[in-house]
Design a protein around this motif. Structure first.
Motif, PDB file in Angstrom:
ATOM      1  N   THR A 197      -3.629 -21.435 -36.376  1.00  8.76           N
ATOM      2  CA  THR A 197      -2.804 -20.389 -35.768  1.00  8.76           C
ATOM      3  C   THR A 197      -1.803 -20.985 -34.781  1.00  8.76           C
ATOM      4  OG1 THR A 197      -4.492 -19.982 -34.051  1.00  8.76           O
ATOM      5  CG2 THR A 197      -4.600 -18.644 -36.054  1.00  8.76           C
ATOM      6  N   LEU A 198      -2.193 -22.052 -34.115  1.00  8.42           N
ATOM      7  CA  LEU A 198      -1.275 -22.729 -33.189  1.00  8.42           C
ATOM      8  C   LEU A 198      -0.085 -23.294 -33.952  1.00  8.42           C
ATOM      9  CD1 LEU A 198      -0.689 -23.747 -30.325  1.00  8.42           C
ATOM     10  CD2 LEU A 198      -2.208 -25.691 -30.785  1.00  8.42           C
ATOM     11  N   ARG A 199      -0.340 -23.930 -35.062  1.00  7.41           N
ATOM     12  CA  ARG A 199       0.751 -24.463 -35.890  1.00  7.41           C
ATOM     13  C   ARG A 199       1.685 -23.347 -36.372  1.00  7.41           C
ATOM     14  NH1 ARG A 199      -3.049 -28.628 -39.292  1.00  7.41           N
ATOM     15  NH2 ARG A 199      -2.396 -30.578 -38.284  1.00  7.41           N
ATOM     16  N   GLN A 200       1.098 -22.252 -36.786  1.00 11.73           N
ATOM     17  CA  GLN A 200       1.902 -21.132 -37.281  1.00 11.73           C
ATOM     18  C   GLN A 200       2.827 -20.596 -36.193  1.00 11.73           C
ATOM     19  OE1 GLN A 200      -1.152 -18.486 -38.682  1.00 11.73           O
ATOM     20  NE2 GLN A 200      -1.331 -19.486 -40.678  1.00 11.73           N
ATOM     21  N   LYS A 201       2.303 -20.459 -34.990  1.00 11.01           N
ATOM     22  CA  LYS A 201       3.111 -19.910 -33.892  1.00 11.01           C
ATOM     23  C   LYS A 201       4.210 -20.883 -33.460  1.00 11.01           C
ATOM     24  CE  LYS A 201      -0.364 -16.787 -31.947  1.00 11.01           C
ATOM     25  NZ  LYS A 201      -1.138 -16.407 -30.726  1.00 11.01           N
ATOM     26  N   LEU A 202       3.919 -22.185 -33.529  1.00 15.19           N
ATOM     27  CA  LEU A 202       4.911 -23.185 -33.123  1.00 15.19           C
ATOM     28  C   LEU A 202       5.988 -23.394 -34.184  1.00 15.19           C
ATOM     29  CD1 LEU A 202       2.592 -25.896 -31.511  1.00 15.19           C
ATOM     30  CD2 LEU A 202       4.055 -24.257 -30.319  1.00 15.19           C
ATOM     31  N   LYS A 203       5.753 -22.848 -35.404  1.00 16.92           N
ATOM     32  CA  LYS A 203       6.705 -22.956 -36.522  1.00 16.92           C
ATOM     33  C   LYS A 203       7.008 -24.428 -36.820  1.00 16.92           C
ATOM     34  CE  LYS A 203       8.458 -18.326 -35.695  1.00 16.92           C
ATOM     35  NZ  LYS A 203       9.622 -17.456 -35.432  1.00 16.92           N
ATOM     36  N   GLU A 204       8.286 -24.844 -36.801  1.00 12.61           N
ATOM     37  CA  GLU A 204       8.611 -26.225 -37.165  1.00 12.61           C
ATOM     38  C   GLU A 204       7.915 -27.226 -36.258  1.00 12.61           C
ATOM     39  OE1 GLU A 204      10.809 -23.871 -36.609  1.00 12.61           O
ATOM     40  OE2 GLU A 204      11.908 -23.546 -38.480  1.00 12.61           O
ATOM     41  N   ALA A 205       7.755 -26.880 -34.985  1.00 13.29           N
ATOM     42  CA  ALA A 205       7.096 -27.789 -34.042  1.00 13.29           C
ATOM     43  C   ALA A 205       5.601 -27.915 -34.329  1.00 13.29           C
ATOM     44  CB  ALA A 205       7.304 -27.306 -32.600  1.00 13.29           C
ATOM     45  N   GLY A 206       5.063 -27.000 -35.143  1.00 13.97           N
ATOM     46  CA  GLY A 206       3.663 -27.112 -35.521  1.00 13.97           C
ATOM     47  C   GLY A 206       3.376 -28.387 -36.299  1.00 13.97           C
ATOM     48  N   ASP A 207       4.425 -28.960 -36.931  1.00 11.57           N
ATOM     49  CA  ASP A 207       4.253 -30.206 -37.670  1.00 11.57           C
ATOM     50  C   ASP A 207       3.962 -31.385 -36.741  1.00 11.57           C
ATOM     51  OD1 ASP A 207       4.733 -28.857 -40.020  1.00 11.57           O
ATOM     52  OD2 ASP A 207       6.867 -29.379 -40.091  1.00 11.57           O
ATOM     53  N   TYR A 208       4.202 -31.205 -35.443  1.00  7.17           N
ATOM     54  CA  TYR A 208       3.896 -32.288 -34.500  1.00  7.17           C
ATOM     55  C   TYR A 208       2.384 -32.520 -34.393  1.00  7.17           C
ATOM     56  CZ  TYR A 208       8.678 -31.266 -32.864  1.00  7.17           C
ATOM     57  OH  TYR A 208      10.021 -31.039 -32.779  1.00  7.17           O
ATOM     58  N   ILE A 209       1.603 -31.497 -34.718  1.00  7.79           N
ATOM     59  CA  ILE A 209       0.143 -31.628 -34.650  1.00  7.79           C
ATOM     60  C   ILE A 209      -0.329 -32.264 -35.960  1.00  7.79           C
ATOM     61  CG2 ILE A 209      -2.059 -30.438 -34.380  1.00  7.79           C
ATOM     62  CD1 ILE A 209      -0.560 -28.177 -32.969  1.00  7.79           C
ATOM     63  N   GLU A 210      -0.817 -33.468 -35.860  1.00  7.56           N
ATOM     64  CA  GLU A 210      -1.225 -34.227 -37.039  1.00  7.56           C
ATOM     65  C   GLU A 210      -2.742 -34.158 -37.227  1.00  7.56           C
ATOM     66  OE1 GLU A 210      -1.109 -38.867 -38.664  1.00  7.56           O
ATOM     67  OE2 GLU A 210      -0.066 -38.281 -36.810  1.00  7.56           O
ATOM     68  N   THR A 211      -3.160 -33.929 -38.457  1.00  8.34           N
ATOM     69  CA  THR A 211      -4.590 -33.935 -38.787  1.00  8.34           C
ATOM     70  C   THR A 211      -5.027 -35.353 -39.139  1.00  8.34           C
ATOM     71  OG1 THR A 211      -4.493 -31.675 -39.666  1.00  8.34           O
ATOM     72  CG2 THR A 211      -6.382 -33.019 -40.323  1.00  8.34           C
ATOM     73  N   ILE A 212      -6.057 -35.831 -38.464  1.00  5.32           N
ATOM     74  CA  ILE A 212      -6.664 -37.117 -38.792  1.00  5.32           C
ATOM     75  C   ILE A 212      -7.924 -36.807 -39.593  1.00  5.32           C
ATOM     76  CG2 ILE A 212      -7.526 -39.307 -37.916  1.00  5.32           C
ATOM     77  CD1 ILE A 212      -4.558 -38.663 -37.261  1.00  5.32           C
ATOM     78  N   ARG A 213      -7.847 -37.057 -40.882  1.00  6.68           N
ATOM     79  CA  ARG A 213      -8.886 -36.609 -41.803  1.00  6.68           C
ATOM     80  C   ARG A 213     -10.284 -37.059 -41.370  1.00  6.68           C
ATOM     81  NH1 ARG A 213      -8.651 -34.698 -46.916  1.00  6.68           N
ATOM     82  NH2 ARG A 213      -6.423 -35.191 -47.029  1.00  6.68           N
ATOM     83  N   GLY A 214     -11.186 -36.083 -41.304  1.00  3.79           N
ATOM     84  CA  GLY A 214     -12.575 -36.373 -40.974  1.00  3.79           C
ATOM     85  C   GLY A 214     -12.842 -36.629 -39.505  1.00  3.79           C
ATOM     86  N   ILE A 215     -11.783 -36.564 -38.667  1.00  2.00           N
ATOM     87  CA  ILE A 215     -11.974 -36.868 -37.238  1.00  2.00           C
ATOM     88  C   ILE A 215     -11.503 -35.719 -36.354  1.00  2.00           C
ATOM     89  CG2 ILE A 215     -11.460 -38.463 -35.348  1.00  2.00           C
ATOM     90  CD1 ILE A 215     -10.993 -40.629 -37.443  1.00  2.00           C
ATOM     91  N   GLY A 216     -10.182 -35.436 -36.376  1.00  2.00           N
ATOM     92  CA  GLY A 216      -9.680 -34.410 -35.490  1.00  2.00           C
ATOM     93  C   GLY A 216      -8.171 -34.299 -35.569  1.00  2.00           C
ATOM     94  N   TYR A 217      -7.529 -34.190 -34.384  1.00  2.00           N
ATOM     95  CA  TYR A 217      -6.094 -33.917 -34.333  1.00  2.00           C
ATOM     96  C   TYR A 217      -5.413 -34.727 -33.221  1.00  2.00           C
ATOM     97  CZ  TYR A 217      -7.627 -29.901 -37.056  1.00  2.00           C
ATOM     98  OH  TYR A 217      -8.193 -29.099 -38.015  1.00  2.00           O
ATOM     99  N   LYS A 218      -4.112 -34.925 -33.402  1.00  2.00           N
ATOM    100  CA  LYS A 218      -3.335 -35.582 -32.355  1.00  2.00           C
ATOM    101  C   LYS A 218      -1.883 -35.154 -32.444  1.00  2.00           C
ATOM    102  CE  LYS A 218      -1.810 -39.831 -34.650  1.00  2.00           C
ATOM    103  NZ  LYS A 218      -1.690 -41.303 -34.532  1.00  2.00           N
ATOM    104  N   ILE A 219      -1.151 -35.442 -31.361  1.00  2.00           N
ATOM    105  CA  ILE A 219       0.302 -35.277 -31.336  1.00  2.00           C
ATOM    106  C   ILE A 219       0.903 -36.619 -30.979  1.00  2.00           C
ATOM    107  CG2 ILE A 219       2.248 -34.303 -30.040  1.00  2.00           C
ATOM    108  CD1 ILE A 219       0.796 -31.696 -29.819  1.00  2.00           C
ATOM    109  N   GLY A 220       1.861 -37.088 -31.758  1.00  2.00           N
ATOM    110  CA  GLY A 220       2.585 -38.322 -31.438  1.00  2.00           C
ATOM    111  C   GLY A 220       1.835 -39.569 -31.835  1.00  2.00           C
ATOM    112  N   ASP A 221       2.561 -40.710 -31.745  1.00  2.00           N
ATOM    113  CA  ASP A 221       2.000 -42.012 -32.140  1.00  2.00           C
ATOM    114  C   ASP A 221       1.512 -42.788 -30.919  1.00  2.00           C
ATOM    115  OD1 ASP A 221       2.654 -41.535 -34.826  1.00  2.00           O
ATOM    116  OD2 ASP A 221       4.736 -42.145 -34.440  1.00  2.00           O
TER     117      ASP A 221
END
Length: 221
Positions: A197-221
């Motif tokens: 839902t956070l990604r949906q509300k942020l629209k294009e900026a929701g793509d900044y939230i990256e899924t790390i498979r099997g672990i969790g989430y992050k933003i940025g490198d």
């Protein structure tokens, strides 16, 4: 100042006595009407709110606080005899910062109060920026460019953790512990739903939230 809204006289006295011994100023109330009247005169540093109350239940009190711009940033801890997962989720999603089920130890309650107050003190003037995404903690606002994005309290807190650790992968268990403050079985679904839902509300900026498979989430490198 800590406001204690609890209709059980013995519990109310024990809480206020303990907090005062810990050097915290308190004011206690038996019913919501007296609590609301006091709010008009002084904004407390934190509210302890029982759920089972006369006049109206504590969740309604919490909802009323969070809808009022004058009071919505007051940290609130719910106190109740209810201990089911559903009640916890309901209270926390309504805007509570923590949830303590009766019976509880007084030192545990003190520790939770101090933790919530430290978190608010640390956050009250912070602002985060990532590309065109901006978060102002004190104002409780999120913008993508010039567009304000309205988030729930939990969505806001999840985003705050991600922006506070740019480039760091936050596990689902870490997000659950920091945002919800308790453990229950359906961790993956709860965190994943809020991220979606956070990604949906942020629209294009929701793509900044990256899924790390099997672990969790992050933003940025």
């Amino acid at each position: 100042m800590i406001y204690v809204l609890e209709d059980d006289l013995n519990i109310r006295k024990l809480i206020t006595y303990t907090l005062q011994k810990e050097g915290m100023a308190t004011q206690d109330f038996e019913v919501p009407s007296a609590f609301y009247k006091a709010l008009e005169n002084e904004v407390p540093d934190l509210c302890l709110i029982d759920i089972m109350l006369p006049e109206e239940d504590g969740l309604k009190v919490l909802e009323r606080i969070k809808k009022d711009s004058r009071f919505r940033n007051i940290p609130c801890i719910m106190i109740t005899a209810r201990s089911s997962e559903w009640d916890k989720v309901t209270g926390l999603d309504a805007g509570a910062d923590d949830y303590v089920a009766k019976p509880f130890g007084m030192m545990e309650l003190v520790a939770r109060i101090k933790a919530v107050l430290r978190r608010y003190e640390h956050n009250k003037n912070e602002e985060y920026h990532y590309k065109d995404l901006t978060m102002n903690i004190r104002k409780h606002q999120v913008h993508v460019g010039r567009t304000e994005i309205v988030l729930t309290k939990k969505e806001f807190e999840v985003l705050h953790i991600l922006l506070d650790g740019i480039g760091i992968c936050h596990t689902r268990e870490e997000l659950l512990n920091k945002v919800w403050g308790y453990d229950y079985l359906d961790t993956t679904r709860t965190v994943d739903v809020h991220i979606r839902t956070l990604r949906q509300k942020l629209k294009e900026a929701g793509d900044y939230i990256e899924t790390i498979r099997g672990i969790g989430y992050k933003i940025g490198d």
